[in-house]
Design an enzyme around this catalytic site. Sequence first.
Site, PDB file in Angstrom:
ATOM      1  N   SER A 133      10.112 -25.746  -0.485  1.00 14.43           N
ATOM      2  CA  SER A 133      11.105 -26.322  -1.766  1.00 14.43           C
ATOM      3  C   SER A 133      10.991 -25.724  -2.852  1.00 14.43           C
ATOM      4  CB  SER A 133      10.347 -27.773  -1.981  1.00 14.43           C
ATOM      5  OG  SER A 133      10.476 -28.687  -1.056  1.00 14.43           O
ATOM      6  N   TYR A 228      15.785 -33.364   8.112  1.00 17.36           N
ATOM      7  CA  TYR A 228      16.561 -32.590   8.020  1.00 17.36           C
ATOM      8  C   TYR A 228      17.830 -32.701   8.831  1.00 17.36           C
ATOM      9  CZ  TYR A 228      12.642 -29.443   7.060  1.00 17.36           C
ATOM     10  OH  TYR A 228      11.568 -28.763   6.247  1.00 17.36           O
TER      11      TYR A 228
END
Length: 362
Positions: A133, A228
């Site tokens: 991230s 995901y």
Amino acid sequence: MRIASILENRNLEKRIAITPEIAKKYIALGCELSLSENYGEHLGFKDKEYRELGVKISKDDKEIINSADVIVQLGLLPNDKISSIKANQTLIGVFNPYDNKSKIDDLVKDKINIFSLELLPRITRAQSMDILSSQANLAGYKAVIESFASFEKAIPMMMTAAGTVPAAKVLVVGAGVAGLQAIATAKRMGAIVFATDVRMASKEQVESLGGKFLTVEGSENLETEGGYAKEASDDFKKKQEELLGETLKKIDIVICTALIPGKKAPLIIKENMISNMQTGSVIYDLAAVQGGNTAFTEVDKIVKKDGVKIMGETNILNRLPISASSLYAKNVFNFVANLYDKENKKININLEDEIIEKTLIK
Ligand SMILES: NC(=O)c1ccc[n+]([C@@H]2O[C@H](COP(=O)([O-])OP(=O)(O)OC[C@H]3O[C@@H](n4cnc5c(N)ncnc54)[C@H](O)[C@@H]3O)[C@@H](O)[C@H]2O)c1
């Protein structure tokens, strides 16, 4: 416990794993530190600054590795350095276990504890360690800056006495961490922003940033439990192609970020879609590292096709290495602090901790 880091190949990797700010935190935790000479010199962090904090600086990388309990890096070290790592030592970094399988298997066989941080579970407790991230955020921002710099028109709408300059239209393909930061950055600079993703959960996030979400008709739920994307069906791909094909005719800049973990990046922008785009348009493909989202992406090259510039960059983080190192070093520190047993002054590989269990390569 001694923590060490040695210089990576600086031509390929400009980030570092221990900044002076983080060296201070390791020392406060009770650890000792060793670094290579000139470790942060290229980023303006002098050896003197590290030495004053109590860090041992050495010219001899092999000695640094031999005396360490934990070695923190960015990527896998070259063979001559990696061969110095011995059983029971711990190696932490981002090692791309899918591509480096045989090298990593050898290290595991030699009883080296290897933690690869891209395997971190995306749970709340791991957020402060989430290198994917922190780095994707910066990559999304920088992809916008680089593509805007390469675009030969202005971005925001400007009304002048000589006439009006229209706002540039941007399409972000893949609205995950990088994509959302790209949307926010492009909006701040005055572009009109569209975005698409296979995960419908991202629609609300795109809209909250002021982007227009393009929903592929008949969208399936293509999200895994972990958040995901799954690989799309042929029917979905066809519908996505029709929608994007039409949209791309009026788009000036495309930022591609679509990835599927452990797989080749999906091919989303095909040859005919590019030939229908306006001359002077720019595509910045952040998925280049996994094969790219366009038909013409080439790693670390700018390809010109039908007047469209396609930029494939694999290490965009080298273009803001100080910010990227600062966040990466903090993520790694938080990971090490979670592994560290303060009482016994050594790491404790507690496999009941999901963060430790998922990142340890077995
Ligand atoms: N700790 C947490 O809770 C946490 C932290 C970070 C991210 N996340 C979540 O993890 C998820 C994945 O984020 P990421 O940025 O790492 O993903 P990623 O880098 O794997 O992929 C980028 C984006 O591309 C999209 N994509 C894949 N195939 C596509 C296709 N064919 N067409 C269009 N888009 C496609 C994905 O859905 C994703 O949004 C997101 O839901 C994010 O919000 C959670």
